[in-house]
Design a protein around this motif. Structure first.
Motif, mmCIF file in Angstrom:
data_model
loop_
_atom_site.group_PDB
_atom_site.id
_atom_site.type_symbol
_atom_site.label_atom_id
_atom_site.label_comp_id
_atom_site.label_asym_id
_atom_site.label_seq_id
_atom_site.Cartn_x
_atom_site.Cartn_y
_atom_site.Cartn_z
ATOM 1 N N UNK A 263 0.287 -1.539 -0.522
ATOM 2 C CA UNK A 263 -0.334 0.084 -0.024
ATOM 3 C C UNK A 263 0.187 1.672 0.026
ATOM 4 N N UNK A 264 0.578 2.388 -0.311
ATOM 5 C CA UNK A 264 1.296 4.030 -0.796
ATOM 6 C C UNK A 264 0.480 4.602 0.287
ATOM 7 N N UNK A 265 1.602 4.927 1.440
ATOM 8 C CA UNK A 265 1.515 5.427 2.840
ATOM 9 C C UNK A 265 2.204 6.919 1.909
ATOM 10 N N UNK A 266 1.711 8.095 2.028
ATOM 11 C CA UNK A 266 2.384 9.034 2.090
ATOM 12 C C UNK A 266 3.087 9.053 1.334
ATOM 13 N N UNK A 267 2.651 8.689 0.001
ATOM 14 C CA UNK A 267 3.223 8.103 -1.786
ATOM 15 C C UNK A 267 4.432 7.476 -1.172
ATOM 16 N N UNK A 268 5.024 6.848 -0.265
ATOM 17 C CA UNK A 268 5.527 5.888 -0.106
ATOM 18 C C UNK A 268 4.936 4.172 -0.326
ATOM 19 N N UNK A 269 5.298 3.929 -1.237
ATOM 20 C CA UNK A 269 4.795 1.998 -1.149
ATOM 21 C C UNK A 269 5.573 0.863 0.189
ATOM 22 N N UNK A 270 4.861 0.913 0.973
ATOM 23 C CA UNK A 270 5.651 0.335 2.097
ATOM 24 C C UNK A 270 5.744 -1.159 1.941
ATOM 25 N N UNK A 271 6.449 -1.917 2.912
ATOM 26 C CA UNK A 271 6.371 -3.308 2.697
ATOM 27 C C UNK A 271 6.077 -3.946 4.031
ATOM 28 N N UNK A 272 5.538 -4.622 4.280
ATOM 29 C CA UNK A 272 4.938 -5.401 5.517
ATOM 30 C C UNK A 272 5.193 -6.736 5.551
ATOM 31 N N UNK A 273 5.797 -6.706 6.890
ATOM 32 C CA UNK A 273 6.254 -8.560 6.597
ATOM 33 C C UNK A 273 5.794 -8.389 8.740
ATOM 34 N N UNK A 274 5.855 -9.884 9.655
ATOM 35 C CA UNK A 274 5.240 -10.335 10.656
ATOM 36 C C UNK A 274 6.984 -10.302 11.522
ATOM 37 N N UNK A 275 6.596 -9.112 12.054
ATOM 38 C CA UNK A 275 8.659 -8.761 13.147
ATOM 39 C C UNK A 275 8.845 -10.067 13.651
ATOM 40 N N UNK A 276 9.865 -10.178 14.011
ATOM 41 C CA UNK A 276 10.664 -11.561 14.430
ATOM 42 C C UNK A 276 11.430 -11.278 15.716
ATOM 43 N N UNK A 277 10.789 -12.391 16.802
ATOM 44 C CA UNK A 277 11.262 -12.033 17.848
ATOM 45 C C UNK A 277 12.883 -11.932 18.345
ATOM 46 N N UNK A 278 13.555 -11.134 18.590
ATOM 47 C CA UNK A 278 14.359 -10.939 19.442
ATOM 48 C C UNK A 278 14.891 -11.936 20.613
ATOM 49 N N UNK A 279 16.125 -12.214 20.643
ATOM 50 C CA UNK A 279 17.073 -12.749 21.654
ATOM 51 C C UNK A 279 17.013 -11.554 22.722
ATOM 52 N N UNK A 280 16.182 -11.334 23.984
ATOM 53 C CA UNK A 280 16.934 -9.999 24.459
ATOM 54 C C UNK A 280 17.647 -10.679 25.712
ATOM 55 N N UNK A 281 18.200 -12.180 25.455
ATOM 56 C CA UNK A 281 19.451 -11.881 26.251
ATOM 57 C C UNK A 281 21.055 -11.392 26.063
#
Length: 444
Positions: A263-281
């Motif tokens: 989709x286009x938001x403010x003139x930019x075509x965005x890329x959307x994916x699921x965020x991958x969890x990080x190892x907080x340690x």
């Protein structure tokens, strides 16, 4: 007897002639029925083995074995590794030394990093040029510049059809001076993407959104993602040209990803994916003369090199934040900075203040080092708390540098809060270093 077939001094002390070596290898092939081919500085045993039906084993089935003694060959090595299971393929490099071996999962990397490419070049141009100079090119990944979407970020990733094709391409491009369009291009392995198990990914309800305009606000992003179903977005955190959109429910996150990707938001075509969890340690690997990778959830940032020097895959689980506000994909895995400790290794006492900045893994430690280098008293940290909108306690540190005698500001407090003491202290140290780095009298 040929000199190159003598055992190394730190090997098992055995000497094998060419004839003995050939005889042993022929006996191995006759016994197992595997073929053996030598090419490109390595000898390949099997691949596939006799009677193999179906496709090759999937990625993740290969291990790398290093530091094999000079005097050990396939006839001794293959039986050792056959104890673990049936061997599909065994590749032996032809130059080795050392007496300890190391075994780890082999990274079946099919992607190369290209740095210092002209920023005006488009994906199609880069793809065509790489197909001319290497074989097996499948795709090229190019990210638009944060401030000018008509330009790239000065780097790209080239995806190959196999690890072997990528390795051959890297070997061909690295030895000499590789140039495209009259520019010297830097080539190396792309840092491997961190794998997250499927069970963990099934619980993710945060979306990673890239290629946003710098001017796009968090409120705008939240409003756009709420359009397909009002009230589903919990909160949005935007970092320059990318953002994390948190949903109350996973099913809404998955649905929004499908609807909003492209989709286009403010003139930019965005890329959307699921965020991958990080190892907080283990989310930080910091190089104060280079790159740093914060956990996106902790929102901690520190300096990074320019876009042309970034080598990571740029996935949401590993994103780097610059002091000047720019963001690029993140750094290598932390495991690549650890080394085995063997018995008998000599240890020498050393002061942390005799080290260089690249040896520090946190802003807190680097600030202490920096103060000592400038003959200042150690930094003082004063902790404050408040309560967030959700009722959680939020923390922030004020840093006092009492030894600054030139009239410049000696108190430093970041404009962000943290839910942990460690996070708040790290954030305060980063903020202090940021402002010291801008001061004309101080050199970080």
């Amino acid at each position: 007897m040929h000199e190159e077939n003598k055992a190394s001094a730190n090997g098992r002390g055995k000497i094998r002639s060419v004839t003995q070596n050939e005889t042993a290898l022929l006996a191995l092939m006759e016994k197992t029925g595997y073929s053996m081919v030598q090419e490109n500085g390595q000898r390949k045993f099997g691949g596939p083995p006799p009677g193999w039906e179906g496709p090759p084993p999937p990625r993740g089935c290969e291990v790398f074995v290093g530091k094999i003694p000079h005097d050990m060959y396939e006839d001794e090595l293959v039986p050792v590794f056959e104890r673990a299971g049936k061997i599909y393929e065994f590749r032996l490099m032809m130059e080795f030394s050392g007496k300890f071996i190391g075994v780890c999962v082999s990274l079946d990397n099919c992607r190369l990093f290209l740095g210092a490419i002209p920023k005006e070049k488009k994906k199609e141009e880069i793809l065509n040029e790489m197909k001319k100079v290497t074989e097996g090119v499948v795709d090229v990944i190019v990210y638009p510049n944060a401030t000018d979407k008509t330009k790239n970020r000065g780097f790209a990733f080239v995806e190959y059809e196999s690890h072997r094709a990528a390795a051959m391409a890297r070997r061909r491009l690295i030895p000499g001076t590789f140039q495209l369009w009259g520019h010297t291009i830097k080539v190396d392995w792309a840092d491997p993407e961190k794998e997250v198990d499927e069970e963990t990914m099934q619980r993710v309800k945060v979306l990673y959104v890239r290629n946003l305009m710098i001017s796009t606000t968090e409120d705008t992003i939240k409003a756009e993602f709420n359009k397909f179903k009002p009230g589903v977005v919990e909160r949005v955190k935007k970092l320059r040209d990318y953002a994390f959109v948190h949903f109350f429910h996973r099913e809404d996150a998955v649905a929004a990803m499908s609807v909003m990707n492209g989709k286009c938001i403010d003139g930019a075509n965005i890329e959307v994916t699921l965020a991958k969890p990080v190892n907080k340690e283990g989310t930080w690997k910091q190089h104060f003369n280079g790159q740093i990778s914060p956990s996106p959830e902790n929102l901690l940032g520190f300096p990074n090199k320019d876009d042309g020097h970034q080598k990571s895959l740029g996935k949401p689980a590993s994103l780097a934040v610059r002091l000047n506000g720019q963001h690029s994909p993140g750094p290598p895995e932390a495991e690549r900075c650890t080394y085995p400790f063997f018995p008998g290794i000599k240890l020498t006492p050393i002061s942390m203040y005799s080290l260089k900045s690249i040896h520090f893994s946190s802003a807190v430690m680097y600030l202490e080092y920096f103060c000592n280098k400038n003959n200042w008293a150690p930094p003082e940290y004063h902790l404050y708390s408040t309560t967030g909108q959700d009722g959680k306690m939020l923390l922030v540190y004020k840093v006092l540098l009492p030894s600054i005698a030139d009239g410049s500001q000696s108190y430093f407090m970041p404009d962000k809060l943290s839910t942990t003491v460690e996070g708040a202290k790290e954030l305060a140290a980063q903020f202090t270093l940021l402002h010291l780095g801008k001061h004309k009298h101080f050199q970080l």
